[in-house]
Design an enzyme around this catalytic site. Structure first.
Site, mmCIF file in Angstrom:
data_model
loop_
_atom_site.group_PDB
_atom_site.id
_atom_site.type_symbol
_atom_site.label_atom_id
_atom_site.label_comp_id
_atom_site.label_asym_id
_atom_site.label_seq_id
_atom_site.Cartn_x
_atom_site.Cartn_y
_atom_site.Cartn_z
ATOM 1 N N ASP A 166 0.846 -1.186 0.000
ATOM 2 C CA ASP A 166 0.000 0.000 0.000
ATOM 3 C C ASP A 166 0.888 1.245 0.000
ATOM 4 O OD1 ASP A 166 -3.145 0.543 0.462
ATOM 5 O OD2 ASP A 166 -2.031 2.051 1.568
ATOM 6 N N TYR A 178 -3.466 10.799 1.490
ATOM 7 C CA TYR A 178 -4.005 10.704 0.133
ATOM 8 C C TYR A 178 -3.956 12.047 -0.576
ATOM 9 C CZ TYR A 178 -5.591 5.948 0.933
ATOM 10 O OH TYR A 178 -5.607 4.603 1.166
ATOM 11 N N HIS A 211 -4.717 -7.852 -0.539
ATOM 12 C CA HIS A 211 -4.011 -6.608 -0.252
ATOM 13 C C HIS A 211 -3.224 -6.658 1.053
ATOM 14 C CE1 HIS A 211 -3.262 -2.342 -0.662
ATOM 15 N NE2 HIS A 211 -3.767 -2.100 0.534
#
Length: 400
Positions: A180, A313, A365
Site C-alpha cells: 500500500d 491521500y 491486499h
C-alpha cells in the site's frame, strides 16, 4: 536525535466510556432488499459488529495482548522544514548478531499491527534461512505517531522519517518491506537513500507505469504478446478496483477533512468505512469479529484520531499517478491475485531492478495478515544464501 522511550498502549477509561455511549446511540440507515455487498457493507454485518463492540468486545484484553507481543517505543524525529515529530514504532531484534535490519512499512487502512504475525517469523534464527532485526513504524498521523501540523507533508517527508528512524536505531544499512502506501514510501526511500543506506526493497504491492511510446519497442511487444491467464485475471482485478472500489480514494485525496468529521465522531461510520476494505480487499480471508474491532479501535484511539490518516491521500496523490522509472537498487516483488492493482510482471521488470519475484495462487491486499508464512518465505528467499540479494547488507548475512 532523541533517545527512545518504551511505549505501552493505555487508552484512557474516559475514551472507552465515550465509545460505549456513542454505540448505544447509534442510528443505522435502511437497506434495499437482497443487495449483499453491492452497495457497501451489509446492514446485518455492521449491526452485528456494533452490538459486539458495545456489549462483548474487551478492548483491555486486546490492548494487553498487543503490549505483551510487540516491543514498542517512541522517539522524536526531526523532519526538515516540519520540526520534531514523535514517532511510534515496533522494534524487535533477532538473536542472530548478523541479522539483517529490515523496515516494515504499512499503509491505509493498515497500521503497525500488520507486523504482528510476521514479526516472530522474520526474527526467528535458524541455520536454514536468514533472520532479521525488524522495525515497524506507525507512519506520521497513524497509530500512536504524532501527525504533521503543517500542509505539504509528502512522500519525501514520509521517506525521511522512516530513514532517519533506521539511522537513529543504529541501522546505517538496511532493507525494507512494504505494501500500500508502504510500497510507495519504501520505493521513494530506495530512490533517495538507495546505495549507501537502503540496500534492497521488497513489496507485496508492485505497481508500475503502463507501457507507452516512450519505449516504442517494448510498447509494441506488449501489444503483440497475448496475456497469460494470470495477467488477464490481474487486469480484471485492477479494472474492478478502478471502476468499483476507487471512490474512497477520490474523496480522501480531494476533501479529506470533510470525511474526517464523520470518522472522528461516529464509531459506526468508521467501522463501516474500514470494514468494507478489510473484506473487499482480501481473498476470502476469514476475519473474526474481534480482529476487525481491534483494527478499527486502533484507528479510533489513535494519537491524532482517524481523520489524520486520510491526509496522506491528499499529499501523495500525484505520486500515485506518476510512478515513473524505479530505483536502481535490487527489488523483490510478491504478486498476490487479489491485490488491488495487479499488472503484468514484465511491465515492472522494464523500469525496476527486479531480482526476485514470486507469484501466489491466493491472497490479497493485506499479505502480512492473510498470508504471513508465504510473505516471509518470499523475503527469506530473496536474502537467503544463493538468493539474489544475499549479503546485500555488508557484514550482515542474516545467518548466525
Amino acid at each position: 536525535m532523541s533517545s527512545e522511550t518504551p511505549f505501552q498502549i493505555d487508552v484512557p477509561d474516559e475514551k472507552l466510556a465515550t465509545l460505549r455511549a456513542k454505540l448505544e446511540l447509534a442510528t443505522f440507515p435502511d437497506e434495499l432488499e437482497d443487495v449483499g455487498w453491492k452497495y457497501g457493507p451489509p446492514l446485518a454485518d455492521v449491526k452485528r459488529l456494533t452490538e459486539r463492540w458495545r456489549n462483548e468486545y474487551d478492548w483491555r484484553k486486546h490492548e494487553k495482548e498487543i503490549n505483551e507481543e510487540l516491543p514498542m517505543f517512541t522517539r522524536d524525529i526531526d523532519v526538515d522544514d516540519f520540526g520534531l515529530l514523535n514517532i511510534h514504532y515496533v522494534h524487535k531484534q533477532s538473536e542472530s548478531v548478523d541479522a539483517i535490519p529490515l523496515l516494515f512499512c504499512h499503509g491505509w487502512p493498515g497500521s503497525f499491527l500488520e507486523v504482528r504475525k510476521i514479526l516472530p517469523l522474520l526474527t526467528a534464527s535458524a541455520p536454514e534461512y536468514p533472520s532479521f532485526h525488524v522495525v515497524a513504524l506507525s507512519l506520521p498521523g497513524f497509530g500512536f505517531s504524532e501527525a504533521p501540523h503543517k500542509q505539504g507533508f509528502g512522500i519525501n517527508q514520509y521517506a525521511e522519517v522512516a530513514h532517519k528512524l533506521m539511522i537513529a536505531l543504529g541501522y546505517n544499512e538496511y532493507v525494507t518491506q512494504g505494501g500500500d502506501w508502504g510500497a510507495l514510501i519504501t520505493r521513494k526511500m530506495a530512490s533517495v537513500y538507495g546505495g549507501r543506506y537502503h540496500k534492497a526493497w521488497h513489496t507485496n504491492m508492485p505497481v508500475t507505469e503502463a507501457p507507452s511510446w516512450k519505449s516504442p519497442l517494448f510498447f509494441l511487444s506488449c501489444l503483440l504478446t497475448p496475456w497469460s491467464l494470470e495477467e488477464k485475471a490481474g487486469i480484471e482485478r485492477t479494472t474492478w478496483f478502478r471502476n468499483k472500489g476507487y471512490g474512497y480514494f477520490a474523496q480522501q485525496s480531494t476533501q479529506p477533512q470533510t470525511l474526517g468529521y464523520s470518522l472522528a465522531d461516529s464509531p459506526v461510520g468508521l467501522l463501516a468505512w474500514i470494514y468494507e476494505k478489510l473484506v473487499l480487499w482480501t481473498d476470502n480471508y476469514k476475519w473474526s469479529d474481534d480482529e476487525v474491532l481491534t483494527w478499527i479501535s486502533l484507528y479510533l484511539f489513535s494519537r491524532a484520531g482517524p481523520a489524520a490518516s486520510l491526509r496522506i491521500y491528499f499529499e501523495l496523490r500525484g505520486d500515485c499517478e506518476d510512478v515513473g522509472r524505479g530505483p536502481t537498487i535490487p527489488m523483490g516483488a510478491s504478486f498476490f491475485p487479489k491485490e488491488l492493482i495487479v499488472l503484468p510482471a514484465s511491465w515492472l521488470r522494464k523500469v525496476n531492478n527486479v531480482v526476485f519475484e514470486s507469484h501466489h495462487k491466493s491472497g490479497g491486499h493485506f499479505a502480512a495478515i492473510e498470508r504471513p508464512e508465504e510473505l516471509v518465505q518470499d523475503v527469506r528467499k530473496m536474502f537467503a544464501r544463493g538468493g539474489p540479494a544475499f549479503a546485500i547488507v555488508p557484514g550482515r548475512t542474516g545467518y548466525a
